[in-house]
Each structure stands twice: as structure tokens, then as C-alpha cells.
Design a protein around this motif. Sequence first.
Motif, mmCIF file in Angstrom:
data_model
loop_
_atom_site.group_PDB
_atom_site.id
_atom_site.type_symbol
_atom_site.label_atom_id
_atom_site.label_comp_id
_atom_site.label_asym_id
_atom_site.label_seq_id
_atom_site.Cartn_x
_atom_site.Cartn_y
_atom_site.Cartn_z
ATOM 1 N N ARG A 1 -30.322 -18.919 -12.950
ATOM 2 C CA ARG A 1 -30.083 -18.256 -14.252
ATOM 3 C C ARG A 1 -28.670 -18.539 -14.745
ATOM 4 N NH1 ARG A 1 -32.533 -13.654 -11.818
ATOM 5 N NH2 ARG A 1 -30.562 -12.490 -11.925
ATOM 6 N N ASP B 1 -37.681 -14.579 -20.398
ATOM 7 C CA ASP B 1 -36.515 -13.702 -20.476
ATOM 8 C C ASP B 1 -35.515 -14.219 -19.454
ATOM 9 O OD1 ASP B 1 -37.169 -12.630 -17.918
ATOM 10 O OD2 ASP B 1 -38.466 -11.136 -18.845
ATOM 11 N N ALA B 2 -34.529 -13.432 -19.128
ATOM 12 C CA ALA B 2 -33.469 -13.919 -18.245
ATOM 13 C C ALA B 2 -33.962 -14.184 -16.826
ATOM 14 C CB ALA B 2 -32.324 -12.909 -18.211
ATOM 15 N N GLU B 3 -35.117 -13.639 -16.458
ATOM 16 C CA GLU B 3 -35.499 -13.688 -15.053
ATOM 17 C C GLU B 3 -36.782 -14.458 -14.758
ATOM 18 O OE1 GLU B 3 -35.525 -9.758 -13.492
ATOM 19 O OE2 GLU B 3 -33.380 -9.462 -13.809
ATOM 20 N N LEU C 1 -38.377 -20.022 -21.563
ATOM 21 C CA LEU C 1 -37.568 -19.062 -20.816
ATOM 22 C C LEU C 1 -37.939 -17.688 -21.360
ATOM 23 C CD1 LEU C 1 -34.172 -20.975 -20.965
ATOM 24 C CD2 LEU C 1 -35.751 -20.877 -19.038
ATOM 25 N N GLU D 1 -27.790 -20.663 -18.112
ATOM 26 C CA GLU D 1 -27.006 -20.010 -19.172
ATOM 27 C C GLU D 1 -25.776 -20.847 -19.521
ATOM 28 O OE1 GLU D 1 -25.906 -17.175 -22.005
ATOM 29 O OE2 GLU D 1 -27.800 -17.496 -20.931
ATOM 30 N N SER E 1 -30.862 -15.860 -9.367
ATOM 31 C CA SER E 1 -29.585 -15.637 -10.063
ATOM 32 C C SER E 1 -28.764 -16.917 -10.201
ATOM 33 C CB SER E 1 -28.773 -14.573 -9.323
ATOM 34 O OG SER E 1 -28.504 -14.980 -7.992
#
Length: 300
Positions: A187, A164-166, A162, A191, A184
Motif C-alpha cells: 500500500r 480502497d486502501a486495503e 484499487l 501510494e 501495508s
Amino acid sequence: MSSREIDGYLRHLAVERGLARNTVASYRRDLRIYGGWLEQAGHAGPASVGAAELAAFQRYLSAERQPALANSSVARVLSTVRGLHRFLAEEGLTETDAARELKPPKLPARLPKAIPIEAVERLLAATDGDEPLRVRDKALLELLYATGARVSEAVGLNVDDLVDAEVVRLFGKGGKERIVPVGSYARAAIEAYLVRVRPQLSSRGTATPALFLGARGGRLSRQAAWVAITEAADRAELGLEVSPHTLRHSFATHLLSGGADVRVVQELLGHSSVATTQIYTLVTADTLREMYTTAHPRAR
């Protein structure tokens, strides 16, 4: 019939090419058919036949063998036999590659099976819940649909993939790496899984960098991922056949239907050739034709 040439080829596949045991077993089954025909036809072994004999073998597979083989099985056996004869020529066991001109039957293009967007939404909603494995399964299915990942790529992910977050780093066939955006919804699901569930599952096993964990704390297997998807499909009562690849097909089809460029979809799927990806354009074209025929007053 077994022969020194066939045994040598199978050893080459297993040792030098490093093919999986099940793959080698599939080659062995195909070569057992070929070896049986060689013996029945009075040939000493594969090195003793030429193009005319191989053409006779193709006729045997296509029209004479009982029980008859489907065209897809004929094509697979002939592909295996071609590989054997190429190996014999490369190893100097025959002067020429007798199977070089052997042409398997043409198979009709098999269109990928995608499911409608509303069916995907129902499937993903069927993973809602607070139970740890439901939270994990939601993260897995959201990721598969968001990225078009193969199930083997998804279960092979480590937490560090992963980026980063995107975006996520996927490793495809041959270890080829690609970076794919993560939407989103996926994600948020990942998370929730990382914060609420993965530490709990990890405590049940030995330390592993794997992103998706099984109930005992080890890396989630492909079989377990398959079960998670089929169980979600059952709960969603889709009435459709759903597999891990269904989400990959749906990912590609829905992107193209939404106007994405085929070469962008090629990169996202990790296809080495755009020709592989273009089969999805046939799916969207079929959908457009169906909608046109249904909706246009002078279409019929």
C-alpha cells in the motif's frame, strides 16, 4: 502435410474459439508433426485413421521419431491431436472420436519455484530509490508479492481496481474477478507511485486508466514488467532464477508455511480447483522434511 480437416480445425481455433495467434501457431506446429506422420504412413488424412493408427502414432512420438521429443512435448502433441479428432467428430466429419482413448504420457509433477523470504526482501529492497521508474517498479513488485497476482493481471490493472486502501480487484483467466487484500508495504509503495510518479508518466502519453505506466505514458507491458523484475534480481545478486511467476509462487508458499488454509490460498490465487493449489503444500512439506533432517539428532 496439410489437409482439409487440419486447416478447418485451425480456422475453428482462430475464428470460433478466438485463440491468440501464437497459440494457434503452436497448434499448427504440432499438427505439422502429425500430418507428416500421416503422409509417411500412407494415410489420406486424419479422418481416415482409427484408434490402432493413433496408438502407432503415439509409439512413433515416444520411441521412433528422430530427433526424439521430451515427454512434455509428446504430451502436448497428443493433446493437440485429441483436440483435432474431437473437433472432427463434433462436426460430423467422422463417425466416432478415434482419439478418445489416446492417453498422453504421465508427467512428473513440477513443483513451483519459490524463493526464501529473505531473498524476496532483498529483491524488493533492490527497487529502492527516488528515480521515477524505480518508484514504479517497487510498487509493481510489492503488489505482485503482496497479492500473488499473475503479471498479466498486474499490468492489466486500472487505477479504479484499487477498491480502497486495503484491497485490489484482480481479473484472472476468463475474466474471473477476485478481491485480494493488499499489505501495508505494498500500500505504501503504491501510494508513493500514485502521488509522485504516475502523474509524471501519464503526461507523456494519451489518457489511460492503467495503474502501471511505461516510460512513454502507455500501459506497462508484460515484457517491461519482466525486465523490471529481472533487473531487480540482478541488482540484488540473488544468484537465483527469478521471473514474475516466482513472486506468485513465493506468495503461495510463504502463506502456507505461515499456517494459511489451502482453500484461502486457492481463493487468493484465483484457482478454480483446490487441487491446483495443493501442489504448493508439497513445497512446504519438502521444506519441513529438510529442516527436520538437518535439525533432529536422530533423523538420519
